[in-house]
Enzyme design. Structure first.
Site, short mmCIF file in Angstrom:
data_model
loop_
_atom_site.label_atom_id
_atom_site.label_comp_id
_atom_site.label_asym_id
_atom_site.label_seq_id
_atom_site.Cartn_x
_atom_site.Cartn_y
_atom_site.Cartn_z
N ASN A 89 0.93 -0.77 0.12
CA ASN A 89 -0.06 -0.30 0.39
C ASN A 89 1.17 1.20 -0.15
OD1 ASN A 89 0.13 -0.68 2.80
ND2 ASN A 89 -1.05 0.83 3.59
N GLU A 93 -0.07 5.35 0.75
CA GLU A 93 -0.71 6.02 0.67
C GLU A 93 -0.12 7.73 0.33
OE1 GLU A 93 -0.40 5.87 5.20
OE2 GLU A 93 -2.40 4.22 4.77
N CYS A 114 -4.44 0.62 -2.48
CA CYS A 114 -4.04 -0.21 -1.12
C CYS A 114 -3.41 -1.46 -1.88
CB CYS A 114 -5.59 -1.26 -1.47
SG CYS A 114 -6.55 -0.14 -0.37
N GLU A 154 -3.15 -4.92 -3.13
CA GLU A 154 -3.75 -5.67 -4.43
C GLU A 154 -3.53 -4.91 -5.38
OE1 GLU A 154 -5.19 -4.69 -0.91
OE2 GLU A 154 -6.32 -6.04 0.21
N CYS A 183 -10.87 -4.30 0.50
CA CYS A 183 -11.91 -3.11 0.84
C CYS A 183 -12.03 -3.03 -0.23
CB CYS A 183 -10.53 -1.99 1.17
SG CYS A 183 -10.75 -0.88 -0.88
N1 THU Z 1 -4.82 -1.19 3.14
C1 THU Z 1 -5.09 -1.96 1.62
O1 THU Z 1 -3.01 -1.66 1.14
N2 THU Z 1 -5.42 -3.30 1.32
C2 THU Z 1 -6.46 -3.73 2.83
O2 THU Z 1 -6.87 -4.80 2.25
C3 THU Z 1 -6.68 -3.11 3.50
C4 THU Z 1 -6.25 -1.23 3.30
C5 THU Z 1 -4.50 -0.62 2.64
C6 THU Z 1 -5.06 1.21 2.62
C7 THU Z 1 -4.52 2.20 3.90
O3 THU Z 1 -3.42 2.44 2.95
C8 THU Z 1 -4.33 1.34 4.68
O4 THU Z 1 -4.08 0.42 4.70
C9 THU Z 1 -5.31 1.76 5.57
O5 THU Z 1 -6.52 1.71 5.17
#
Ligand code: THU
Length: 138
Positions: free
Chosen positions: A54, A56, A65, A67, A98
């Site tokens: 992930n 940000e 994310c 995935e 998500c």
């Molecule tokens: N996140 C993912 O990368 N994958 C998931 O399945 C759940 C959430 C990340 C997105 C964000 O950077 C952090 O987790 C918090 O939501």
């Protein structure tokens, strides 16, 4: 919902290997906002494994994310068929993909098996279709 191919579960040792790939990807997570680090590994039909973490971006208020990073990496390299996706986070319970990722994965890989890690470290394999029943399809 109808599926073209029955989803195939990986043997336990291969599912664990996919979890290891996802864990390796997690090391590169960039999560300055949430501090929640996630790693993913996508298995293509030709056997190639594409990792993602992930990312940000506070400046543009965007979250990518693990995935979807793995999926976009794979798509941008020309891969189009995927069978399994492993995803891990630093928590005891399996991480739950998500809604946005579920929908986008469903678009490209409706028969995908999602591999997550149970508290004892063992892999759990669940069809993506179970995460997103009655899903929207164009
Ligand atoms: N996140 C993912 O990368 N994958 C998931 O399945 C759940 C959430 C990340 C997105 C964000 O950077 C952090 O987790 C918090 O939501």
């Amino acid at each position: 919902m109808t599926q073209n191919h029955p989803p195939i579960l990986l043997p336990e040792n291969e599912a664990k290997m996919m979890l290891s790939e996802a864990t390796a990807a997690l090391a590169y997570s960039h999560a300055p906002v949430s501090g929640f680090r996630v790693g993913a590994a996508l298995l293509a039909a030709d056997g190639e494994i594409v990792r993602g973490c992930n990312v940000e971006s506070p400046s543009v208020l965007q979250v990518f994310c693990a995935e979807r990073v793995a999926l976009l990496k794979a798509l941008s390299e020309g891969l189009r068929e995927f069978t399994h996706l492993a995803v891990v986070a630093e928590q005891r319970d399996p991480v739950q993909p998500c809604g946005l990722c579920r929908q986008m994965l469903m678009e490209f890989a409706p028969d995908l098996i999602v591999i997550t890690r149970l508290a004892d470290g063992s892999p759990r394999q669940i069809p993506l279709a179970d995460y997103l029943p009655e899903s929207f399809r164009l």
